[in-house]
Design an enzyme around this catalytic site. Structure first.
Site, PDB file in Angstrom:
ATOM      1  N   LYS A 114      -6.913 -31.909  24.639  1.00 43.91           N
ATOM      2  CA  LYS A 114      -8.281 -31.253  24.909  1.00 43.91           C
ATOM      3  C   LYS A 114      -9.187 -31.986  23.929  1.00 43.91           C
ATOM      4  O   LYS A 114      -8.698 -32.397  22.670  1.00 43.91           O
ATOM      5  CB  LYS A 114      -8.127 -29.830  24.434  1.00 43.91           C
ATOM      6  CG  LYS A 114      -7.157 -28.761  25.571  1.00 43.91           C
ATOM      7  CD  LYS A 114      -7.997 -29.165  27.119  1.00 43.91           C
ATOM      8  CE  LYS A 114      -7.118 -28.376  27.829  1.00 43.91           C
ATOM      9  NZ  LYS A 114      -7.155 -26.824  28.026  1.00 43.91           N
ATOM     10  N   HIS A 695       1.803 -34.360  35.392  1.00 39.70           N
ATOM     11  CA  HIS A 695       0.438 -35.009  35.547  1.00 39.70           C
ATOM     12  C   HIS A 695       0.956 -36.613  35.942  1.00 39.70           C
ATOM     13  O   HIS A 695      -0.061 -37.312  35.822  1.00 39.70           O
ATOM     14  CB  HIS A 695      -0.321 -34.929  34.236  1.00 39.70           C
ATOM     15  CG  HIS A 695      -0.603 -33.590  33.975  1.00 39.70           C
ATOM     16  ND1 HIS A 695      -2.000 -32.886  34.772  1.00 39.70           N
ATOM     17  CD2 HIS A 695      -0.406 -32.562  33.050  1.00 39.70           C
ATOM     18  CE1 HIS A 695      -2.059 -31.716  34.454  1.00 39.70           C
ATOM     19  NE2 HIS A 695      -1.135 -31.310  33.279  1.00 39.70           N
TER      20      HIS A 695
END
EC number: 2.1.1.14
Length: 756
Positions: A114, A695
């Protein structure tokens, strides 16, 4: 008039054109030139929006094909060895990000994490002591030329050298990545020399780590770094997301020409900054909030900023607090919002206008001052709106006690009760919640919203997808099933649509990473649950199988963190309102016979304040909010939680304090590195370290999964080890999912055989 600019503009396009073009390119449906053309169209549109608003500069270099940190890596010629294949090209970038591109090898993708305390992600740079840097990616210079040829006054933006190093990680022991700084600075010198040759006057150099409480070695490195790279162009040192008061002794000594500060989140730093920076510096005042969607109260900003403008004179610039990357693109696209709610909002395009209007008013323009008063009237009226303030919700929050956050018995007793009830094998297998959101599911959801599919027809369609998901899981041999969430457009927006106090948009998309976009809901008032949300879907799924099916909820801190929150309540108060609503949902699920309930909290780490000194207070209320939501569960109801892309070392005590029976986490990209925190702490409950990087389109082999699990077994006792993917599977297709999960189940069977 005061010089105006923004720190960056959303790169996804008004209708997510970049997302769709990226996915088409990865799937071989368009050429690379077709993708490049879409990017150029978006950039030129964004620049024109800024020019039409009246900004003094258009920002160039804020466009990235995946994220701006990865873009910086390619600009600096800093590419992991496994991805090197001659001169770097666009597919090199995609291989680093995704592990796979239309050309080149399939190699492990780099870590993703993040971006500070946002829901945006970046690809983590990997450093070794042998690393060299070279200017090998000309995109930013090409874009400067593009913008100049279109007649724009440009201000390029680039991530600063110290923030770039700090945001990466060492891939080998025995060296400090800060030692690479001298090599790195030579490339920055080349970059600025090239900007000068292009006629660039100002460069925005982002150093967001200055908002942190940095180690002294990193603080000291700033002076040397900016001595080396100063000279060719004027540098606007740019900070955001927090106050930089604690760094002003260092900042004021740097060889830069100006400083940008975030006044939206930290207005208290203004006086200290004005008293500290050299008298010849520009000070860019980041007043317009770049991270939320509420219309600015320009009346208040006029009063706040007038003394600073009088003191600075023409040295004052006005801007957004941070890049508008974190806001939706254009409010004008929204046609379904209630007029009252719409009158409270401003998206990226509107915020550029706010910057210019505020600057005109601060310059003494009487017409602009009147417009500011008219513009601010609706946001001022919001304070007394009955749709915002609900006494019954506030009373329930005020009645919260410590006992409300405690389960009836401790984990040891709960584990015994759950083993007796669930009868799961060693190394139980499960998934995180969602399954592929197919084109058929999306079409049916759109048809239902448009009124072209009846409620009964929609329910029947979704039940069909749930039945299909249960059958597939049983065939694969998974031990704990999920219903697959076909009815959910998003793990937060779905709850926002079913809780009172939220509003949702049609086109309020923001980029999370690469082609992944999210559409945060808006918290417009006090939050409550009027009726059960997930019970009907969960009980239908459970009726189809003898195996346990998890009830799936999104946790209070994540719902808060992945929405645009109110600014008139504290984050703690909002989280407590959500927690009470979820508490009721947990009680209803278990009363309906659901024995495993997952309350996802992937945002708990990202929501932490940037300064470590503020962590304790945040973690206390964040953990308590989760516990309030889960504490209605009885002993043999197993509570799971999920966290992804988080560094746990700093908060492991708080992760344990959540007191979830099972925690699942992302670990496959980091090769189980994240488990070190759990090893050193000796985490007491059950853990499912992710073994499938969802992902990436790459399918993990049985052998690779077994290898990851063997690493996990060194930290986690077999009796407390779960086997699962890193995250939900909604973005993958069924072919990928079934192949990966078949290998996951086979790996668990291999371990069971080895332990008999």
């Amino acid at each position: 008039m005061t010089t105006t600019h923004i720190l960056g503009y959303p790169r996804i396009g008004n209708k997510r054109e970049l997302k769709f073009a990226l996915e088409q390119y990865w799937q071989g449906e368009i050429s690379q030139q077709g993708l490049l053309d879409v990017g150029a169209t978006i950039r030129h549109h964004n620049w024109q929006v800024q020019k039409d608003a009246g900004l003094s500069f258009v920002t160039v270099g804020d466009f990235a094909w995946y994220d701006q940190v990865l873009q910086t890596s390619l600009t600096l010629g800093h590419i992991p060895n496994r991805h090197r294949n001659g001169h770097p090209d666009l597919d090199t970038l995609f291989r680093i990000a995704r592990g796979k591109a239309p050309t080149g090898c399939s190699c492990a993708a780099s870590d993703m994490t993040k971006w500070f305390n946002t829901n945006y992600h970046y690809i983590v740079p990997e450093f070794t002591k042998e690393d060299q840097f070279n200017l090998s990616w000309n995109q930013i210079f090409d874009e400067v030329n593009e913008a100049q040829k279109s007649g724009h006054s440009v201000k390029p933006v680039i991530l600063g050298p110290l923030s770039y190093l700090y945001l990466g990680k060492e891939k080998e022991e025995g060296f400090n990545r800060l030692d690479l700084l001298p090599r790195l600075l030579s490339v920055y010198q080349q970059i600025f020399a090239k900007f000068k040759a292009q006629g660039v006057e100002w460069v925005q150099i982002d150093e967001p780590i200055l908002a942190l409480e940095l180690p002294e070695a990193w603080r000291k490195a700033y002076k040397l770094a900016y001595q080396v790279i100063a000279g060719d162009v004027k540098l606007l040192l740019t900070t955001y997301f927090e106050s930089v008061e604690q760094q002003l002794d260092i900042i004021s000594q740097l060889q830069v020409n100006g400083l940008h500060i975030d006044l939206s989140v930290a207005p208290q730093q203004l006086d200290a900054v004005l008293n500290s920076v050299p008298r010849n510096w520009i000070v860019s005042l980041g007043a317009i909030n770049g991270r939320n969607v509420w219309r600015a109260n320009l009346n208040t900003w006029i009063k706040t900023l007038t003394p600073a403008i009088e003191k600075l004179g023409d040295r004052a610039w006005l801007s957004t607090s941070c890049s508008l990357l974190h806001t939706p693109v254009d409010l004008e696209q929204e046609t379904d919002l209630e007029p009252e709610v719409e009158s409270w909002l401003a998206f990226a395009k509107q915020k550029t206008g706010e910057v210019v209007l505020l600057a005109e008013a601060l310059s003494g323009n009487e017409t602009a001052i009147t417009k500011c008063a008219e513009y601010s009237a609706t946001i001022e009226a919001r304070a007394t709106s009955t749709r915002v303030n609900k006494p019954e919700v506030q009373s329930r929050v005020n009645a919260i006690t410590d006992a409300l956050a405690k389960r009836d018995v401790d984990y040891g007793q709960r584990a015994e009760a759950q083993r007796a009830t669930l009868k799961l094998p060693l190394f139980p297998t499960t998934t995180i919640g969602s399954f592929p959101q197919t084109g058929e599911i999306r079409q049916q959801r759109r048809a239902h919203k448009a009124g072209n599919l009846t409620d009964a027809g929609y329910k029947s369609a979704m039940q069909g997808h749930i039945k299909d998901a249960i059958k597939r899981q049983e065939k694969l041999g998974l031990d704990v099933l999920v219903h697959g969430e076909p009815e959910r457009n998003d793990m937060v927006e779905y709850f926002a649509e079913n809780l009172d106090g939220f509003a949702v948009t049609r086109f309020g998309w923001v980029q999370s990473y690469g082609s992944r976009c999210v559409k945060p809901a808006l918290i417009v008032g006090d939050i409550s649950r009027e009726s059960p949300i997930t019970v009907e879907w969960a009980t239908y799924a459970q009726s189809l199988s003898e195996k346990p099916v998890k009830g799936m909820l999104t946790g209070p801190v994540t719902i808060l963190g992945w929405t645009f929150p109110r600014e008139d309540l504290s984050r703690q108060q909002i989280a407590e309102q959500i927690a009470l609503a979820l508490r009721d949902e947990v009680a209803d699920l278990q009363d309906a016979g659901i024995k495993i309930i997952q309350i996802d909290e992937p945002a708990i780490r990202e929501g932490m304040p940037l300064k470590a000194s503020d962590w304790k207070a945040y973690l206390e209320w964040a953990v308590n909010a989760f516990k309030i939501s889960a504490a209605s569960a009885v002993a043999d109801t197993q509570i799971h939680t999920h966290m992804c892309y988080s560094e746990f070392n700093d908060i492991i005590d708080s992760v344990a304090a959540l007191d979830a029976d099972v925690i699942t986490i992302e670990t496959s990209r980091s090769d189980m590195e994240l488990l070190q925190a759990f090893e050193e702490f000796s985490y007491p409950n059950e853990i499912g370290p992710g073994v499938y990087d969802i992902h990436s389109p790459n399918i993990p082999s049985v052998e690779s999964i077994v290898g990851l699990l063997e690493k996990a077994r060194k930290t986690i006792p077999d009796q407390r080890l779960w086997v699962n993917p890193d995250c939900g599977l909604k973005t993958r297709n069924w072919t990928e999912v079934e192949s990966a999960l078949a290998n996951l189940v086979e790996a668990a069977k291999t371990l069971r055989s080895a332990t008999q």
